[in-house]
Write a protein that holds these residues in place. Structure first.
Motif, PDB file in Angstrom:
ATOM      1  N   PRO A  45      14.572  18.013 102.782  1.00 21.54           N
ATOM      2  CA  PRO A  45      15.642  18.429 101.972  1.00 21.54           C
ATOM      3  C   PRO A  45      15.286  18.878 100.714  1.00 21.54           C
ATOM      4  O   PRO A  45      14.101  18.633 100.173  1.00 21.54           O
ATOM      5  CB  PRO A  45      16.559  16.827 101.782  1.00 21.54           C
ATOM      6  CG  PRO A  45      16.183  16.199 103.019  1.00 21.54           C
ATOM      7  CD  PRO A  45      14.605  16.685 103.384  1.00 21.54           C
ATOM      8  N   ASP A  46      15.963  19.932 100.242  1.00 14.81           N
ATOM      9  CA  ASP A  46      15.514  20.335  98.922  1.00 14.81           C
ATOM     10  C   ASP A  46      15.864  19.675  97.748  1.00 14.81           C
ATOM     11  O   ASP A  46      17.115  19.628  97.211  1.00 14.81           O
ATOM     12  CB  ASP A  46      16.279  21.895  98.942  1.00 14.81           C
ATOM     13  CG  ASP A  46      15.829  22.550  97.664  1.00 14.81           C
ATOM     14  OD1 ASP A  46      14.971  22.097  96.624  1.00 14.81           O
ATOM     15  OD2 ASP A  46      16.165  23.488  97.059  1.00 14.81           O
ATOM     16  N   THR A  47      14.849  18.727  97.296  1.00 14.43           N
ATOM     17  CA  THR A  47      15.452  17.846  96.141  1.00 14.43           C
ATOM     18  C   THR A  47      15.591  18.507  94.934  1.00 14.43           C
ATOM     19  O   THR A  47      15.856  17.574  94.024  1.00 14.43           O
ATOM     20  CB  THR A  47      14.263  16.734  96.168  1.00 14.43           C
ATOM     21  OG1 THR A  47      13.176  17.280  95.969  1.00 14.43           O
ATOM     22  CG2 THR A  47      14.322  15.763  97.481  1.00 14.43           C
ATOM     23  N   ARG A  69      20.867  14.048  97.553  1.00 16.22           N
ATOM     24  CA  ARG A  69      21.650  13.302  98.232  1.00 16.22           C
ATOM     25  C   ARG A  69      20.984  12.874  99.520  1.00 16.22           C
ATOM     26  O   ARG A  69      21.055  11.849 100.141  1.00 16.22           O
ATOM     27  CB  ARG A  69      22.774  13.570  98.215  1.00 16.22           C
ATOM     28  CG  ARG A  69      23.835  12.936  99.028  1.00 16.22           C
ATOM     29  CD  ARG A  69      24.956  13.504  99.557  1.00 16.22           C
ATOM     30  NE  ARG A  69      24.837  14.543 100.521  1.00 16.22           N
ATOM     31  CZ  ARG A  69      25.623  15.630 100.940  1.00 16.22           C
ATOM     32  NH1 ARG A  69      26.980  15.601 100.714  1.00 16.22           N
ATOM     33  NH2 ARG A  69      25.090  16.467 101.850  1.00 16.22           N
ATOM     34  N   ASP A  70      20.580  13.969 100.252  1.00 13.09           N
ATOM     35  CA  ASP A  70      20.283  13.903 101.747  1.00 13.09           C
ATOM     36  C   ASP A  70      18.941  13.273 101.963  1.00 13.09           C
ATOM     37  O   ASP A  70      18.681  12.698 102.814  1.00 13.09           O
ATOM     38  CB  ASP A  70      20.036  15.368 102.198  1.00 13.09           C
ATOM     39  CG  ASP A  70      21.670  16.141 102.493  1.00 13.09           C
ATOM     40  OD1 ASP A  70      22.601  15.109 102.354  1.00 13.09           O
ATOM     41  OD2 ASP A  70      21.574  17.182 102.999  1.00 13.09           O
ATOM     42  N   ALA A  78      18.043   5.770  93.686  1.00 12.91           N
ATOM     43  CA  ALA A  78      18.183   5.939  92.014  1.00 12.91           C
ATOM     44  C   ALA A  78      17.792   7.238  91.424  1.00 12.91           C
ATOM     45  O   ALA A  78      18.765   7.662  90.412  1.00 12.91           O
ATOM     46  CB  ALA A  78      16.833   5.003  91.304  1.00 12.91           C
ATOM     47  N   ARG A  79      17.226   7.950  91.778  1.00 15.83           N
ATOM     48  CA  ARG A  79      16.915   9.459  91.512  1.00 15.83           C
ATOM     49  C   ARG A  79      18.116  10.213  91.896  1.00 15.83           C
ATOM     50  O   ARG A  79      18.646  10.975  90.979  1.00 15.83           O
ATOM     51  CB  ARG A  79      15.907  10.002  92.158  1.00 15.83           C
ATOM     52  CG  ARG A  79      14.537   9.779  92.068  1.00 15.83           C
ATOM     53  CD  ARG A  79      13.344  10.358  92.650  1.00 15.83           C
ATOM     54  NE  ARG A  79      13.580  11.848  92.334  1.00 15.83           N
ATOM     55  CZ  ARG A  79      12.634  12.924  92.740  1.00 15.83           C
ATOM     56  NH1 ARG A  79      11.875  12.504  93.712  1.00 15.83           N
ATOM     57  NH2 ARG A  79      12.745  14.231  92.289  1.00 15.83           N
ATOM     58  N   TYR A  80      18.793   9.960  92.969  1.00 16.37           N
ATOM     59  CA  TYR A  80      20.103  10.515  93.502  1.00 16.37           C
ATOM     60  C   TYR A  80      21.222  10.091  92.267  1.00 16.37           C
ATOM     61  O   TYR A  80      22.038  11.058  91.764  1.00 16.37           O
ATOM     62  CB  TYR A  80      20.546  10.057  94.885  1.00 16.37           C
ATOM     63  CG  TYR A  80      21.935  10.308  95.240  1.00 16.37           C
ATOM     64  CD1 TYR A  80      22.532  11.406  95.520  1.00 16.37           C
ATOM     65  CD2 TYR A  80      22.704   8.922  95.281  1.00 16.37           C
ATOM     66  CE1 TYR A  80      23.982  11.653  95.465  1.00 16.37           C
ATOM     67  CE2 TYR A  80      24.028   9.383  95.366  1.00 16.37           C
ATOM     68  CZ  TYR A  80      24.907  10.635  95.673  1.00 16.37           C
ATOM     69  OH  TYR A  80      25.975  10.400  95.868  1.00 16.37           O
ATOM     70  N   VAL A  81      21.339   8.834  91.966  1.00 17.45           N
ATOM     71  CA  VAL A  81      22.309   8.236  91.216  1.00 17.45           C
ATOM     72  C   VAL A  81      22.251   8.857  89.948  1.00 17.45           C
ATOM     73  O   VAL A  81      23.189   9.227  89.125  1.00 17.45           O
ATOM     74  CB  VAL A  81      22.526   6.943  91.188  1.00 17.45           C
ATOM     75  CG1 VAL A  81      23.117   5.993  90.083  1.00 17.45           C
ATOM     76  CG2 VAL A  81      22.717   6.042  92.434  1.00 17.45           C
TER      77      VAL A  81
END
Length: 341
Positions: free
Chosen positions: A150-152, A159-160, A216-219
């Motif tokens: 996934p491309d973060t 999210r993925d 946590a990074r996603y949120v």
């Protein structure tokens, strides 16, 4: 009634005004399951199987369950056996079994509430179920390659990545992941609360620190970019700010597996199989794995003792005669060493 169940029952079939016809009796069956507090997904699956049978009957001018006999049900069983899907593959034995089992349950309901005098499906012999193992298990290296795909730098990619980390760390089912809410993540206890899981059972599942960090990074960096309604409690959202659909989740997981060059079939569930197998290989007791996976019966979890090969290979290498060094070769080596001196 859930939206998924509404989809199954969206279009009436047959004579929808006939109180003895398939349509109204199926609605009664669905209501009976709802009153007994069956899970919406369970009701949807059962209704779909009965609907398929009813449509097959209507194609043969059999408009009421009262017209169904054992020979007709045996004919339906042969139809299921011969049926071919769009890819020209037959229905699995499990699928054939489920079709017939749910038709039997429907007729049992009809007899119980005096719509029929007897159950014509009671003596139908269901197909024997093969005891199959998970078809594919990922190695730890393969999992890491998939997780890196996934491309973060994008909200959806972040999210993925968090989704894949949760699958691998916790082994939860895709429907359970889709229903996760932000308050279900217990950082202090390193656990995820599964609300109303399979069989409508709640449970806590351990989740690793790495997965928690990605959540946590996603949120912190991505969820607000996807969020349209600030009252939406669901953790993982689509680009439109809505809860994820399990089928869409399958497509995402399969895409990342393929893009990682892993030539193994599977999607979301392969992470569940992989987690359980690798944990067992590394010494986890099967009963702890059972609790994590939420299996009601230990027999269901024990398939992972059969897919766990590391210990079997160790024992094989240590005890099989063909794996032991040949004594004559050892003597020859020692003699050659002596002569060289």
């Amino acid at each position: 009634m859930s939206s998924n169940l509404n989809t199954v029952l969206a279009a009436p079939f047959g004579d929808d005004s006939d109180p003895r016809g398939f349509w109204l009796l199926l609605l009664g069956h669905v209501e009976h399951l709802q009153v007994r507090n069956y899970a919406p997904d369970t009701i949807r699956i059962r209704a779909n199987y009965v609907r398929s049978f009813a449509l097959w009957c209507l194609d043969r001018d059999l408009s009421q369950p009262a017209l169904i006999t054992k020979p007709i049900l045996e004919s339906y069983q042969r139809y299921l056996f011969r049926y071919r899907k769009d890819n020209d593959q037959p229905l699995s034995w499990r699928s054939q079994n489920m079709h017939l089992a749910q038709v039997n349950q429907f007729f049992r309901y009809l007899v119980k509430f005096n719509h029929l005098p007897f159950n014509p499906a009671s003596e139908i012999e269901l197909p024997k179920q093969p005891k199959s193992l998970p078809k594919a298990i990922l190695s730890a290296d393969e999992v890491e390659r998939i997780l890196a795909k996934p491309d973060t730098t994008t909200a959806l990619g972040l999210r993925d990545r968090a989704i894949l980390e949760v699958f691998y760390s916790s082994g939860i089912r895709r429907a359970e992941l889709c229903r996760l809410r932000t308050e279900h993540i217990d950082v202090d206890r390193k656990a995820i609360f599964i609300n109303n899981g399979k069989g409508q059972k709640d449970r806590y599942v351990p989740v690793g620190l790495r997965a928690l960090l990605w959540i946590a990074r996603y949120v912190e960096s991505a969820r607000d970019k996807l969020l349209l309604d600030h009252k939406e409690p669901t953790l993982f959202l689509t680009k439109d700010g809505k809860p994820l659909n399990p089928d869409s989740l399958t497509e995402y997981a399969r895409k990342y597996i393929q893009s990682a060059g892993v030539e193994k079939s599977g999607a979301c569930h392969i992470f569940r199989h992989t987690m359980a197998t690798l944990m067992h290989e590394n010494g986890a007791d099967i009963r702890y794995i059972q609790a994590i996976l939420g299996h009601e019966r230990l027999e269901t979890t024990q398939i992972y003792t059969q897919t766990s090969l590391r210990k079997l290979l160790e024992v094989h290498g240590q005890t099989h005669p063909a794996e032991k060094p040949d004594e004559d070769d050892t003597d020859d080596d020692s003699e050659n060493t002596t002569e060289s001196k």
